[in-house]
Design an enzyme around this catalytic site. Structure first.
Site, PDB file in Angstrom:
ATOM      1  CB  SER A  27      -3.793  -2.265   7.377  1.00  0.00           C
ATOM      2  OG  SER A  27      -3.661  -1.650   8.821  1.00  0.00           O
TER       3      SER A  27
ATOM      4  CE  LYS B  85      -5.320   0.911   5.256  1.00  0.00           C
ATOM      5  NZ  LYS B  85      -5.588   0.980   6.696  1.00  0.00           N
TER       6      LYS B  85
ATOM      7  NE  ARG C 169      -3.360   0.224  14.529  1.00  0.00           N
ATOM      8  CZ  ARG C 169      -3.384   1.483  14.229  1.00  0.00           C
ATOM      9  NH1 ARG C 169      -3.461   1.862  13.021  1.00  0.00           N
ATOM     10  NH2 ARG C 169      -2.542   2.529  15.238  1.00  0.00           N
TER      11      ARG C 169
ATOM     12  N   GLY D 123       0.791  -0.936   0.139  1.00  0.00           N
ATOM     13  CA  GLY D 123       0.100   0.008   0.062  1.00  0.00           C
ATOM     14  C   GLY D 123       0.677   1.013  -0.104  1.00  0.00           C
ATOM     15  CG  HIS D 124       3.399   2.321   3.257  1.00  0.00           C
ATOM     16  ND1 HIS D 124       2.948   0.997   4.256  1.00  0.00           N
ATOM     17  CD2 HIS D 124       2.541   3.246   4.228  1.00  0.00           C
ATOM     18  CE1 HIS D 124       2.559   1.473   5.310  1.00  0.00           C
ATOM     19  NE2 HIS D 124       2.381   2.554   5.159  1.00  0.00           N
TER      20      HIS D 124
END
Length: 286
Positions: free
Chosen positions: A190, A154, A192, A42-43
């Site tokens: 994520s 997101k 997390r 995602g990054h």
């Protein structure tokens, strides 16, 4: 300031400013990707877009303490700076800024708070969060003097708040939103996600199934209560899931709406075991 496999590692604000001043003197454009580290694809999508659109790219890698509440996961938040550094270098970033909390904060008394947009959704559950986000992002804008900054969709509430902050405070920077990146099975990426056990990881797919249901059922003029109830049914069918919220708001000011019309953000936060995950989708009428 040190180099590692072609990427510059900066630990202090002065080091970043010195390098940026040199770039600016040469007429070089600068992109900024603010992160809390433990980087994933995602990054990576943000970094790739920044590299595509700018001459040099700075990735900040800083677990910002001011955006965590007293009972949140500041201490346990995953960290792996060596992996982050290698990831950034591989994708073509120029500099990774990895300050400590003492470098970024010295008995602070000035904060940036965006009213109204931060009152609902995640802001209602995490009252200090967006003040911390806006403060650290403002500091990063001032430190890097970037031409563009990149944020993932997101974190839709965060993106809307940052856009409003830039508009209201006249920051000379372009904000670029980048689409949600998902795992092959649909779960939004994520940091997390690493908290999830194998059983919880499977259960977490209820979020993306609910998003899919929302996208398939949303239509102009329908009741937002009907829409969010349909999505809640999907989540509630998963025994390990507990809904924090599922809400539909207007896409700009993030205020609750009763009917689907105009630009709409449908956002959710769901606990899978003890791990709180977020997901969302946007819809725009004709």
């Amino acid at each position: 300031m040190s180099g590692c496999k072609g990427i510059i590692v900066a630990k202090t604000i002065d080091e970043v400013r010195t390098k940026v001043a040199k770039w600016q003197a040469e007429g070089i454009s600068v992109g900024l990707v603010p992160t809390m580290g433990f980087l994933h694809e995602g990054h990576g999508s943000l970094i790739r877009k920044a590299v595509e659109q700018n001459d040099e790219v700075i990735v900040s890698d800083f677990v910002n303490p001011t955006q965590f509440g007293p009972n949140e996961d500041l201490e346990s938040y995953p960290r792996d700076f060596e992996a982050d550094k290698n990831f950034c270098e591989k994708l073509g970033a120029s500099l990774i800024f990895n300050p400590g909390p003492d470098e970024m904060y010295d008995r602070p008394r000035a904060y940036v708070n965006i009213e109204e947009l931060s009152d609902g959704l995640c802001g209602a559950r995490r009252p200090v969060h967006f003040r911390g986000v806006c403060t650290v992002v403002s500091k990063l804008f001032n430190i890097t003097k970037a031409n563009r900054a990149y944020f993932g969709e997101k974190d839709a509430q965060q993106l809307a708040i940052i856009r409003k902050m830039v508009k209201d405070l006249n920051f000379d920077i372009e904000i670029v939103g980048c689409p949600i990146v998902r795992e092959e099975d649909g779960l939004a990426m994520s940091s997390r996600n690493t908290y999830l056990s194998a059983e919880e990881r499977k259960a977490a797919l209820c979020l993306s199934r609910a998003i899919k249901s929302g996208k398939e059922n949303i239509k102009e003029g329908m009741s937002t209560k009907q829409l969010t109830s349909l999505m809640a049914e999907v989540i509630e069918a998963e025994p390990l899931a507990k809904i924090d919220y599922i809400e539909a708001v207007d896409g700009e000011m993030l205020q609750p709406i009763e009917k689907v019309q105009g630009r709409v953000l449908v956002a959710m936060a769901v606990y899978i075991g003890k791990t709180r995950l977020i997901d969302n989708f946007s819809w725009e009428g004709k």
